[in-house]
Design a protein around this motif. Structure first.
Motif, PDB file in Angstrom:
ATOM      1  N   ALA A  13       0.839  -1.204   0.000  1.00  0.00           N
ATOM      2  CA  ALA A  13       0.000   0.000   0.000  1.00  0.00           C
ATOM      3  C   ALA A  13       0.875   1.256   0.000  1.00  0.00           C
ATOM      4  O   ALA A  13       0.560   2.232  -0.693  1.00  0.00           O
ATOM      5  N   ILE A  14       1.965   1.230   0.744  1.00  0.00           N
ATOM      6  CA  ILE A  14       2.880   2.376   0.771  1.00  0.00           C
ATOM      7  C   ILE A  14       3.431   2.634  -0.623  1.00  0.00           C
ATOM      8  O   ILE A  14       3.490   3.785  -1.074  1.00  0.00           O
ATOM      9  N   GLU A  15       3.821   1.585  -1.330  1.00  0.00           N
ATOM     10  CA  GLU A  15       4.317   1.735  -2.707  1.00  0.00           C
ATOM     11  C   GLU A  15       3.257   2.369  -3.596  1.00  0.00           C
ATOM     12  O   GLU A  15       3.544   3.294  -4.362  1.00  0.00           O
ATOM     13  N   THR A  16       2.030   1.871  -3.511  1.00  0.00           N
ATOM     14  CA  THR A  16       0.937   2.403  -4.326  1.00  0.00           C
ATOM     15  C   THR A  16       0.669   3.859  -3.975  1.00  0.00           C
ATOM     16  O   THR A  16       0.524   4.711  -4.858  1.00  0.00           O
ATOM     17  N   LEU A  17       0.596   4.149  -2.683  1.00  0.00           N
ATOM     18  CA  LEU A  17       0.257   5.500  -2.231  1.00  0.00           C
ATOM     19  C   LEU A  17       1.361   6.509  -2.515  1.00  0.00           C
ATOM     20  O   LEU A  17       1.084   7.711  -2.635  1.00  0.00           O
ATOM     21  N   SER A  18       2.597   6.043  -2.654  1.00  0.00           N
ATOM     22  CA  SER A  18       3.702   6.972  -2.930  1.00  0.00           C
ATOM     23  C   SER A  18       3.493   7.723  -4.239  1.00  0.00           C
ATOM     24  O   SER A  18       3.986   8.841  -4.401  1.00  0.00           O
ATOM     25  N   GLU A  19       2.743   7.128  -5.142  1.00  0.00           N
ATOM     26  CA  GLU A  19       2.461   7.771  -6.431  1.00  0.00           C
ATOM     27  C   GLU A  19       1.137   8.533  -6.415  1.00  0.00           C
ATOM     28  O   GLU A  19       0.835   9.243  -7.374  1.00  0.00           O
ATOM     29  N   LEU A  20       0.349   8.373  -5.364  1.00  0.00           N
ATOM     30  CA  LEU A  20      -1.004   8.939  -5.351  1.00  0.00           C
ATOM     31  C   LEU A  20      -1.222  10.043  -4.328  1.00  0.00           C
ATOM     32  O   LEU A  20      -1.822  11.072  -4.635  1.00  0.00           O
ATOM     33  N   ASP A  21      -0.774   9.802  -3.087  1.00  0.00           N
ATOM     34  CA  ASP A  21      -1.130  10.709  -1.999  1.00  0.00           C
ATOM     35  C   ASP A  21      -0.107  10.606  -0.869  1.00  0.00           C
ATOM     36  O   ASP A  21      -0.121   9.640  -0.102  1.00  0.00           O
ATOM     37  N   PRO A  22       0.769  11.604  -0.739  1.00  0.00           N
ATOM     38  CA  PRO A  22       1.802  11.537   0.297  1.00  0.00           C
ATOM     39  C   PRO A  22       1.230  11.546   1.717  1.00  0.00           C
ATOM     40  O   PRO A  22       1.847  10.987   2.625  1.00  0.00           O
ATOM     41  N   VAL A  23       0.063  12.134   1.921  1.00  0.00           N
ATOM     42  CA  VAL A  23      -0.538  12.161   3.260  1.00  0.00           C
ATOM     43  C   VAL A  23      -0.936  10.747   3.671  1.00  0.00           C
ATOM     44  O   VAL A  23      -0.627  10.290   4.781  1.00  0.00           O
ATOM     45  N   SER A  24      -1.627  10.049   2.779  1.00  0.00           N
ATOM     46  CA  SER A  24      -2.026   8.668   3.074  1.00  0.00           C
ATOM     47  C   SER A  24      -0.811   7.757   3.172  1.00  0.00           C
ATOM     48  O   SER A  24      -0.770   6.856   4.024  1.00  0.00           O
ATOM     49  N   GLU A  25       0.184   7.992   2.325  1.00  0.00           N
ATOM     50  CA  GLU A  25       1.420   7.199   2.387  1.00  0.00           C
ATOM     51  C   GLU A  25       2.072   7.346   3.755  1.00  0.00           C
ATOM     52  O   GLU A  25       2.471   6.353   4.376  1.00  0.00           O
ATOM     53  N   ASP A  26       2.172   8.570   4.249  1.00  0.00           N
ATOM     54  CA  ASP A  26       2.779   8.828   5.554  1.00  0.00           C
ATOM     55  C   ASP A  26       1.986   8.144   6.666  1.00  0.00           C
ATOM     56  O   ASP A  26       2.563   7.560   7.586  1.00  0.00           O
ATOM     57  N   MET A  27       0.661   8.205   6.569  1.00  0.00           N
ATOM     58  CA  MET A  27      -0.200   7.597   7.581  1.00  0.00           C
ATOM     59  C   MET A  27       0.032   6.085   7.648  1.00  0.00           C
ATOM     60  O   MET A  27       0.211   5.520   8.728  1.00  0.00           O
ATOM     61  N   ILE A  28       0.045   5.432   6.511  1.00  0.00           N
ATOM     62  CA  ILE A  28       0.232   3.975   6.463  1.00  0.00           C
ATOM     63  C   ILE A  28       1.651   3.607   6.889  1.00  0.00           C
ATOM     64  O   ILE A  28       1.864   2.596   7.574  1.00  0.00           O
ATOM     65  N   THR A  29       2.627   4.440   6.533  1.00  0.00           N
ATOM     66  CA  THR A  29       4.012   4.192   6.953  1.00  0.00           C
ATOM     67  C   THR A  29       4.135   4.218   8.463  1.00  0.00           C
ATOM     68  O   THR A  29       4.759   3.329   9.066  1.00  0.00           O
ATOM     69  N   SER A  30       3.516   5.205   9.107  1.00  0.00           N
ATOM     70  CA  SER A  30       3.613   5.268  10.572  1.00  0.00           C
ATOM     71  C   SER A  30       2.877   4.093  11.218  1.00  0.00           C
ATOM     72  O   SER A  30       3.319   3.562  12.246  1.00  0.00           O
ATOM     73  N   GLU A  46       4.357   0.696  13.863  1.00  0.00           N
ATOM     74  CA  GLU A  46       3.740   0.120  15.060  1.00  0.00           C
ATOM     75  C   GLU A  46       3.390  -1.348  14.859  1.00  0.00           C
ATOM     76  O   GLU A  46       3.590  -2.177  15.756  1.00  0.00           O
ATOM     77  N   LEU A  47       2.868  -1.690  13.690  1.00  0.00           N
ATOM     78  CA  LEU A  47       2.507  -3.081  13.412  1.00  0.00           C
ATOM     79  C   LEU A  47       3.738  -3.984  13.423  1.00  0.00           C
ATOM     80  O   LEU A  47       3.684  -5.111  13.926  1.00  0.00           O
ATOM     81  N   GLU A  48       4.847  -3.492  12.883  1.00  0.00           N
ATOM     82  CA  GLU A  48       6.082  -4.286  12.922  1.00  0.00           C
ATOM     83  C   GLU A  48       6.580  -4.462  14.352  1.00  0.00           C
ATOM     84  O   GLU A  48       7.101  -5.522  14.695  1.00  0.00           O
ATOM     85  N   GLN A  49       6.401  -3.443  15.187  1.00  0.00           N
ATOM     86  CA  GLN A  49       6.786  -3.593  16.590  1.00  0.00           C
ATOM     87  C   GLN A  49       5.907  -4.636  17.273  1.00  0.00           C
ATOM     88  O   GLN A  49       6.399  -5.460  18.041  1.00  0.00           O
ATOM     89  N   PHE A  50       4.614  -4.625  16.986  1.00  0.00           N
ATOM     90  CA  PHE A  50       3.725  -5.639  17.555  1.00  0.00           C
ATOM     91  C   PHE A  50       4.155  -7.033  17.124  1.00  0.00           C
ATOM     92  O   PHE A  50       4.128  -7.975  17.918  1.00  0.00           O
TER      93      PHE A  50
END
Length: 174
Positions: free
Chosen positions: A132-149, A153-157
């Motif tokens: 999703a981050i790859e897809t969003l990088s071309e579409l919407d930096p705000v959504s990309e940043d949200m999913i990246t953050s 957390e998910l990787e820490q879990f």
């Protein structure tokens, strides 16, 4: 979204400066992540109720904070979908209809059994967040940043889960 009456699911506006086409693709990507996270929070709660055996209490208590954070992630994504002119749909049937993975099938089980299965769930969630981050990088930096953050957390879990499964030599015993 795979529900009928698609036209009622998208508003006639989006965020200023974003094309309708980019918004629609972003909404579809975010919808997939929202469905996955709703499923994850329910799966985490299911495991919380059904885990038994040694280390039960530690795992039982570790899962509730994950449920809470994943629930917040879901809300953040749903609100972003609405911001972009989409309609977040989180009804039970709609979630099941849009899922692309198998149901978590374990009932009552030992800590290591559930955590091994949960590690696999996190493998899928986290890999799909990266896509999703790859897809969003071309579409919407705000959504990309949200999913990246969220992915951080998910990787820490997942690391918390793996710490229960890891041997002293660094191998996963699941």
């Amino acid at each position: 979204m795979s529900n009928s009456n698609e036209s009622s699911k998208i508003a006639k506006f989006t965020a200023p400066g974003m094309s309708n086409e980019s918004a629609e693709k972003t909404i579809a990507t975010l919808d997939n992540r929202m469905v996955a996270l709703i499923d994850l929070q329910l799966t985490l709660k299911h495991i919380h109720w059904n885990v038994v055996g040694p280390n039960f209490i530690g795992v039982h208590e570790m899962l509730d904070p994950q449920v809470d954070v994943v629930r917040e992630m879901t809300d953040t994504i749903a609100e972003r979908i609405a911001t972009l002119g989409g309609v977040p749909v989180g009804t039970p049937k709609s979630i099941v209809d849009r899922r692309t993975w198998n149901e978590y099938s374990m009932g009552k089980g030992l800590v290591t059994e559930h955590l091994g299965a949960l590690n696999e769930v996190y493998n899928g969630i986290n890999a799909d967040h990266r896509k999703a981050i790859e897809t969003l990088s071309e579409l919407d930096p705000v959504s990309e940043d949200m999913i990246t953050s969220q992915l951080a957390e998910l990787e820490q879990f997942q690391w918390f889960i793996r710490a229960h499964l890891e041997s002293s030599t660094g191998e996963l015993n699941s």
